[in-house]
Design a protein around this motif. Structure first.
Motif, mmCIF file in Angstrom:
data_model
loop_
_atom_site.group_PDB
_atom_site.id
_atom_site.type_symbol
_atom_site.label_atom_id
_atom_site.label_comp_id
_atom_site.label_asym_id
_atom_site.label_seq_id
_atom_site.Cartn_x
_atom_site.Cartn_y
_atom_site.Cartn_z
ATOM 1 N N TYR A 217 -66.501 29.504 -37.781
ATOM 2 C CA TYR A 217 -67.602 29.583 -38.737
ATOM 3 C C TYR A 217 -68.866 29.089 -38.044
ATOM 4 C CZ TYR A 217 -63.975 30.295 -42.223
ATOM 5 O OH TYR A 217 -62.913 30.807 -42.936
ATOM 6 N N VAL A 218 -69.890 29.930 -38.071
ATOM 7 C CA VAL A 218 -71.120 29.665 -37.333
ATOM 8 C C VAL A 218 -72.266 29.457 -38.325
ATOM 9 C CG1 VAL A 218 -72.734 30.548 -35.623
ATOM 10 C CG2 VAL A 218 -70.299 31.087 -35.413
ATOM 11 N N ASP A 219 -72.986 28.359 -38.165
ATOM 12 C CA ASP A 219 -74.105 28.045 -39.049
ATOM 13 C C ASP A 219 -75.242 27.425 -38.251
ATOM 14 O OD1 ASP A 219 -72.709 28.455 -41.817
ATOM 15 O OD2 ASP A 219 -71.373 27.083 -40.738
ATOM 16 N N ALA A 220 -76.444 27.476 -38.830
ATOM 17 C CA ALA A 220 -77.600 26.792 -38.246
ATOM 18 C C ALA A 220 -77.944 25.588 -39.104
ATOM 19 C CB ALA A 220 -78.790 27.743 -38.166
ATOM 20 N N ILE A 221 -78.264 24.487 -38.437
ATOM 21 C CA ILE A 221 -78.600 23.252 -39.139
ATOM 22 C C ILE A 221 -79.918 22.735 -38.571
ATOM 23 C CG2 ILE A 221 -77.890 20.908 -39.679
ATOM 24 C CD1 ILE A 221 -74.994 21.808 -39.165
ATOM 25 N N ARG A 222 -80.912 22.645 -39.444
ATOM 26 C CA ARG A 222 -82.197 22.096 -39.008
ATOM 27 C C ARG A 222 -82.285 20.644 -39.434
ATOM 28 N NH1 ARG A 222 -87.441 20.789 -40.138
ATOM 29 N NH2 ARG A 222 -88.996 21.483 -38.588
ATOM 30 N N TYR A 232 -78.613 26.723 -42.824
ATOM 31 C CA TYR A 232 -78.712 28.180 -42.850
ATOM 32 C C TYR A 232 -77.316 28.738 -42.617
ATOM 33 C CZ TYR A 232 -83.754 27.477 -42.342
ATOM 34 O OH TYR A 232 -85.057 27.086 -42.522
ATOM 35 N N PRO A 233 -76.603 29.120 -43.691
ATOM 36 C CA PRO A 233 -75.236 29.633 -43.526
ATOM 37 C C PRO A 233 -75.209 30.873 -42.642
ATOM 38 C CG PRO A 233 -75.715 29.136 -45.827
ATOM 39 C CD PRO A 233 -77.020 29.081 -45.102
ATOM 40 N N GLY A 234 -74.173 30.949 -41.809
ATOM 41 C CA GLY A 234 -74.083 32.059 -40.873
ATOM 42 C C GLY A 234 -72.817 32.879 -41.025
ATOM 43 N N GLU A 235 -72.399 33.464 -39.935
ATOM 44 C CA GLU A 235 -71.279 34.395 -39.931
ATOM 45 C C GLU A 235 -69.976 33.682 -39.576
ATOM 46 O OE1 GLU A 235 -72.406 37.293 -37.058
ATOM 47 O OE2 GLU A 235 -74.146 38.008 -38.201
ATOM 48 N N SER A 236 -68.877 34.386 -39.754
ATOM 49 C CA SER A 236 -67.577 33.891 -39.303
ATOM 50 C C SER A 236 -66.856 35.022 -38.594
ATOM 51 C CB SER A 236 -66.742 33.370 -40.474
ATOM 52 O OG SER A 236 -66.309 34.436 -41.307
ATOM 53 N N ILE A 237 -65.885 34.649 -37.762
ATOM 54 C CA ILE A 237 -65.152 35.644 -36.984
ATOM 55 C C ILE A 237 -63.768 35.093 -36.665
ATOM 56 C CG2 ILE A 237 -65.958 34.769 -34.738
ATOM 57 C CD1 ILE A 237 -66.251 37.703 -33.846
ATOM 58 N N GLU A 238 -62.806 35.997 -36.560
ATOM 59 C CA GLU A 238 -61.432 35.589 -36.284
ATOM 60 C C GLU A 238 -61.295 35.103 -34.849
ATOM 61 O OE1 GLU A 238 -56.867 37.419 -36.531
ATOM 62 O OE2 GLU A 238 -58.602 38.666 -37.025
#
Length: 335
Positions: A217-222, A232-238
């Protein structure tokens, strides 16, 4: 870090031990010695595309290689300075210039073999970006003043300010990690692994990658200096399943070995690109901190298991991606 910063750090360290009459020469020696460790970028092979990423920041960046690396730098510079200083002084400045090259790189997110040969683990402390203009500018100003005035105190002052900046980076990392864990908890995820790293050229916007139930799970955090953190919620991948994918490959094949090498290099943060399942990507890096689109990957051809995988770098950054990155950097709401 970038070569300029490595050289400036080496120059500043050499200046701290230089007498006034040798300050300028020491600056040059320290600067050049600070670059020597990155000569490992020249280790390449047209037959083995992964050789370069395996050996960049490898043995030349080890703490145990420092005395030898400094000796190499001193021998290379000796013909140019032998009329101006004794070899013992030259070696001292080269040693100071070379001494923290590996440590500085280990403070970034790329990973450095800092304890080789005792350990093959790539250490990455993730407290500063591989390019940080503030950190570089501090060293540049201090080095320039020390060079102009032949005064070691300016170099020492610059190193002290640079150290405080690194401490700020560590503090920002702790704040970002706290937010990342809270976000995962709010989603009901058990975090198996967490990686938080600064995005390019700043300590405000951080990329968070955590593993839960075989997904990344990939997200941005400022984390602003004077403001509340913003997610900033991001994408996810297997997550890539090496055992499952390698069923179609001979265990001793070249491609199977390349997959294992790239997985080790990426510290296990690898996944198959959703649009192309023959592209194995390093999830740690992306042009956009919320995206799973890679900065680099290896292209695999299971039909040709005895051929090396192709290492690919994706340098094209569309205007829309740049604008979105800047919006997150300044804490703006995304459209």
């Amino acid at each position: 870090m970038d070569l300029l910063t490595q050289g400036l750090l080496g120059a500043s360290l050499a200046q701290t031990r230089a007498h006034a009459h040798e300050a300028r020469l020491a600056t040059g020696v320290g600067f050049l010695a600070g670059l020597i460790a990155d000569a490992d970028i020249l280790i390449q092979s047209t037959n083995d595309p992964l050789l370069n990423i395996e050996f960049h920041r490898h043995f030349t960046h080890s703490l145990f290689f420092v005395p030898l690396g400094a000796c190499i730098a001193a021998i290379l510079l000796w013909p140019f300075v032998r009329k101006h200083m004794a070899f013992s002084r030259l070696y001292l400045f080269a040693l100071l210039g070379y001494s923290l090259s590996g440590v500085l790189d280990a403070l970034t997110s790329y990973g450095t073999h800092l304890l080789w040969p005792l350990s093959e683990t790539r250490l990455a402390f993730n407290i500063i970006s591989v390019i940080d203009p503030v950190f570089t500018l501090v060293l540049l100003i201090a080095t320039a003043y020390a060079f102009k005035h032949r005064a070691a105190r300016f170099a020492g002052f610059g190193l002290a300010i640079a150290s405080l900046y690194l401490l700020l980076g560590w503090t920002q990392l702790q704040r970002a990690e706290t937010e990342a864990l809270a976000l995962a908890q709010a989603r009901g995820h058990d975090v198996e692994r967490l990686l938080v790293k600064p995005t390019l050229a700043n300590l405000l916007l951080w990329r968070s990658v955590y593993e839960s139930n075989d997904r990344f799970y990939v997200d941005a955090i400022r984390v602003g200096l004077l403001s509340e953190p913003k997610i900033y919620p991001g994408e996810s991948i297997e997550k890539f399943n090496l055992a499952q994918y390698s069923r179609q490959l001979p265990e001793t094949s070249v491609l199977a070995d390349d997959i294992a090498r790239f997985t080790t290099f990426s510290d296990g943060f690898v996944a198959l690109q959703q649009e192309n399942h023959d592209l194995l990507v390093d999830i740690r890096y992306s042009s956009l901190p919320t995206s799973t689109a890679p900065l680099w990957a290896i292209a695999m051809d299971p039909a040709l298991p005895q051929q090396h995988a192709r290492f690919q770098v994706f340098r094209d950054i569309p205007k829309a991606v740049r604008e979105q990155f800047l919006a997150m950097l300044w804490g703006h709401k995304l459209n």
